[in-house]
Design a protein around this motif. Structure first.
Motif, PDB file in Angstrom:
ATOM      1  N   SER A 198       0.833  -1.201   0.000  1.00 31.80           N
ATOM      2  CA  SER A 198       0.000   0.000   0.000  1.00 31.80           C
ATOM      3  C   SER A 198       0.860   1.241   0.000  1.00 31.80           C
ATOM      4  CB  SER A 198      -0.920   0.025   1.228  1.00 31.80           C
ATOM      5  OG  SER A 198      -1.906  -0.961   1.143  1.00 31.80           O
ATOM      6  N   CYS A 199       0.391   2.247  -0.691  1.00 35.86           N
ATOM      7  CA  CYS A 199       1.038   3.560  -0.737  1.00 35.86           C
ATOM      8  C   CYS A 199       0.016   4.572  -0.248  1.00 35.86           C
ATOM      9  CB  CYS A 199       1.484   3.864  -2.156  1.00 35.86           C
ATOM     10  SG  CYS A 199       2.143   5.529  -2.397  1.00 35.86           S
ATOM     11  N   ALA A 200       0.252   5.133   0.929  1.00 35.92           N
ATOM     12  CA  ALA A 200      -0.686   6.072   1.527  1.00 35.92           C
ATOM     13  C   ALA A 200      -0.264   7.504   1.246  1.00 35.92           C
ATOM     14  CB  ALA A 200      -0.770   5.840   3.027  1.00 35.92           C
ATOM     15  N   ALA A 201      -1.259   8.348   0.989  1.00 39.61           N
ATOM     16  CA  ALA A 201      -1.004   9.758   0.722  1.00 39.61           C
ATOM     17  C   ALA A 201      -2.133  10.585   1.327  1.00 39.61           C
ATOM     18  CB  ALA A 201      -0.925  10.001  -0.780  1.00 39.61           C
ATOM     19  N   SER A 202      -1.900  11.879   1.420  1.00 38.79           N
ATOM     20  CA  SER A 202      -2.978  12.759   1.841  1.00 38.79           C
ATOM     21  C   SER A 202      -4.054  12.743   0.768  1.00 38.79           C
ATOM     22  CB  SER A 202      -2.462  14.180   2.033  1.00 38.79           C
ATOM     23  OG  SER A 202      -2.113  14.738   0.775  1.00 38.79           O
ATOM     24  N   ARG A 203      -5.245  13.176   1.128  1.00 37.52           N
ATOM     25  CA  ARG A 203      -6.350  13.138   0.164  1.00 37.52           C
ATOM     26  C   ARG A 203      -6.028  13.993  -1.060  1.00 37.52           C
ATOM     27  NH1 ARG A 203     -10.478  10.788  -1.018  1.00 37.52           N
ATOM     28  NH2 ARG A 203     -12.214  11.724  -2.128  1.00 37.52           N
ATOM     29  N   ASP A 204      -5.474  15.170  -0.842  1.00 38.13           N
ATOM     30  CA  ASP A 204      -5.155  16.054  -1.976  1.00 38.13           C
ATOM     31  C   ASP A 204      -4.123  15.408  -2.899  1.00 38.13           C
ATOM     32  OD1 ASP A 204      -5.438  19.299  -0.318  1.00 38.13           O
ATOM     33  OD2 ASP A 204      -6.930  17.983  -1.236  1.00 38.13           O
ATOM     34  N   THR A 205      -3.083  14.846  -2.302  1.00 35.87           N
ATOM     35  CA  THR A 205      -2.047  14.204  -3.110  1.00 35.87           C
ATOM     36  C   THR A 205      -2.619  13.012  -3.868  1.00 35.87           C
ATOM     37  OG1 THR A 205      -0.303  14.901  -1.600  1.00 35.87           O
ATOM     38  CG2 THR A 205       0.169  13.002  -2.998  1.00 35.87           C
ATOM     39  N   TYR A 206      -3.413  12.220  -3.168  1.00 36.87           N
ATOM     40  CA  TYR A 206      -3.987  11.011  -3.767  1.00 36.87           C
ATOM     41  C   TYR A 206      -4.909  11.344  -4.938  1.00 36.87           C
ATOM     42  CZ  TYR A 206      -7.110   7.004  -4.196  1.00 36.87           C
ATOM     43  OH  TYR A 206      -7.856   5.967  -4.685  1.00 36.87           O
ATOM     44  N   SER A 207      -5.737  12.361  -4.783  1.00 30.69           N
ATOM     45  CA  SER A 207      -6.788  12.611  -5.768  1.00 30.69           C
ATOM     46  C   SER A 207      -6.341  13.460  -6.952  1.00 30.69           C
ATOM     47  CB  SER A 207      -7.983  13.292  -5.085  1.00 30.69           C
ATOM     48  OG  SER A 207      -7.588  14.548  -4.542  1.00 30.69           O
ATOM     49  N   THR A 208      -5.157  14.046  -6.873  1.00 29.28           N
ATOM     50  CA  THR A 208      -4.729  14.944  -7.950  1.00 29.28           C
ATOM     51  C   THR A 208      -3.470  14.485  -8.663  1.00 29.28           C
ATOM     52  OG1 THR A 208      -3.476  16.326  -6.403  1.00 29.28           O
ATOM     53  CG2 THR A 208      -5.773  16.947  -6.837  1.00 29.28           C
ATOM     54  N   ASN A 209      -2.982  13.296  -8.329  1.00 29.70           N
ATOM     55  CA  ASN A 209      -1.735  12.827  -8.926  1.00 29.70           C
ATOM     56  C   ASN A 209      -1.833  11.398  -9.445  1.00 29.70           C
ATOM     57  OD1 ASN A 209       0.567  14.897  -8.396  1.00 29.70           O
ATOM     58  ND2 ASN A 209      -0.599  14.829  -6.481  1.00 29.70           N
ATOM     59  N   CYS A 210      -1.059  11.140 -10.472  1.00 27.91           N
ATOM     60  CA  CYS A 210      -0.846   9.762 -10.919  1.00 27.91           C
ATOM     61  C   CYS A 210       0.243   9.158 -10.035  1.00 27.91           C
ATOM     62  CB  CYS A 210      -0.427   9.732 -12.370  1.00 27.91           C
ATOM     63  SG  CYS A 210      -1.695  10.401 -13.471  1.00 27.91           S
ATOM     64  N   ILE A 211       0.080   7.912  -9.697  1.00 23.44           N
ATOM     65  CA  ILE A 211       0.995   7.235  -8.775  1.00 23.44           C
ATOM     66  C   ILE A 211       1.571   5.998  -9.438  1.00 23.44           C
ATOM     67  CG2 ILE A 211       1.223   6.109  -6.527  1.00 23.44           C
ATOM     68  CD1 ILE A 211       0.526   8.992  -6.171  1.00 23.44           C
ATOM     69  N   GLY A 212       2.843   5.793  -9.237  1.00 20.48           N
ATOM     70  CA  GLY A 212       3.480   4.608  -9.784  1.00 20.48           C
ATOM     71  C   GLY A 212       4.191   3.804  -8.715  1.00 20.48           C
ATOM     72  N   TRP A 213       4.357   2.531  -8.988  1.00 21.16           N
ATOM     73  CA  TRP A 213       5.165   1.646  -8.153  1.00 21.16           C
ATOM     74  C   TRP A 213       6.418   1.264  -8.926  1.00 21.16           C
ATOM     75  CZ3 TRP A 213       4.978   0.180  -3.166  1.00 21.16           C
ATOM     76  CH2 TRP A 213       3.793   0.399  -2.457  1.00 21.16           C
ATOM     77  N   PHE A 214       7.530   1.267  -8.206  1.00 21.57           N
ATOM     78  CA  PHE A 214       8.819   0.937  -8.771  1.00 21.57           C
ATOM     79  C   PHE A 214       9.485  -0.077  -7.858  1.00 21.57           C
ATOM     80  CE2 PHE A 214       9.250   4.492 -11.810  1.00 21.57           C
ATOM     81  CZ  PHE A 214       8.192   5.285 -11.389  1.00 21.57           C
ATOM     82  N   ARG A 215      10.558  -0.703  -8.355  1.00 20.20           N
ATOM     83  CA  ARG A 215      11.334  -1.577  -7.494  1.00 20.20           C
ATOM     84  C   ARG A 215      12.807  -1.499  -7.865  1.00 20.20           C
ATOM     85  NH1 ARG A 215       9.605  -7.699  -9.477  1.00 20.20           N
ATOM     86  NH2 ARG A 215      10.701  -7.658 -11.488  1.00 20.20           N
ATOM     87  N   GLN A 216      13.623  -1.794  -6.868  1.00 20.44           N
ATOM     88  CA  GLN A 216      15.060  -1.815  -7.101  1.00 20.44           C
ATOM     89  C   GLN A 216      15.651  -2.997  -6.359  1.00 20.44           C
ATOM     90  OE1 GLN A 216      17.219   1.789  -6.102  1.00 20.44           O
ATOM     91  NE2 GLN A 216      18.839   1.239  -7.542  1.00 20.44           N
ATOM     92  N   ALA A 217      16.209  -3.908  -7.127  1.00 21.23           N
ATOM     93  CA  ALA A 217      16.877  -5.081  -6.557  1.00 21.23           C
ATOM     94  C   ALA A 217      18.343  -4.737  -6.313  1.00 21.23           C
ATOM     95  CB  ALA A 217      16.746  -6.261  -7.510  1.00 21.23           C
ATOM     96  N   PRO A 218      18.997  -5.432  -5.400  1.00 20.88           N
ATOM     97  CA  PRO A 218      20.408  -5.159  -5.130  1.00 20.88           C
ATOM     98  C   PRO A 218      21.245  -5.252  -6.398  1.00 20.88           C
ATOM     99  CG  PRO A 218      19.510  -6.625  -3.466  1.00 20.88           C
ATOM    100  CD  PRO A 218      18.451  -6.488  -4.523  1.00 20.88           C
ATOM    101  N   GLY A 219      22.031  -4.225  -6.636  1.00 20.79           N
ATOM    102  CA  GLY A 219      22.915  -4.227  -7.791  1.00 20.79           C
ATOM    103  C   GLY A 219      22.237  -3.925  -9.115  1.00 20.79           C
TER     104      GLY A 219
END
Length: 118
Positions: free
Chosen positions: A21-42
């Motif tokens: 889960s990615c939690a944000a304020s209501r304003d941030t949540y409702s006015t922005n596109c949100i992405g998930w990323f990942r970074q593995a070691p190396g």
């Protein structure tokens, strides 16, 4: 202040599932596109999935079918369901505010660790 907070990471065996889960304020949540990323070691950070301000979604081609991104309007969270996890999915997972439809991010959360054992 714009702030994103990830949760839900953990350790699972291969084939298992996790829900991030990615939690944000209501304003941030409702006015922005949100992405998930990942970074593995190396490895470099890579885009996993994104959701636009309504419910349009997009995914990294290699992860389609196993991961699902969604919005929870009641909780102001963007969730990432991880299914059929593999050891190669082990990484730090981050959410971020993105330019809609892209992997261009400008505000990041602190990350949540996902570890998949074989």
């Amino acid at each position: 202040q714009v702030r994103l907070v990830e949760s839900g990471g953990g350790s699972v065996q291969a084939g298992g599932s996790l829900r991030l889960s990615c939690a944000a304020s209501r304003d941030t949540y409702s006015t922005n596109c949100i992405g998930w990323f990942r970074q593995a070691p190396g490895k470099e950070r890579e885009g996993v999935a994104g959701v636009d301000i309504s419910t349009g979604t997009y995914y990294a081609d290699s992860l389609k079918g196993r991961f699902t991104i969604s919005r929870d309007n009641a909780k102001n969270t963007v969730n990432l369901q991880l299914n059929s996890l593999k050891p190669e999915d082990t990484a730090m997972y981050y959410c971020a505010i993105v330019a809609c439809g892209t992997w261009r991010a400008n505000v990041w959360g602190q990350g949540t660790q996902v570890t998949v054992s074989s």
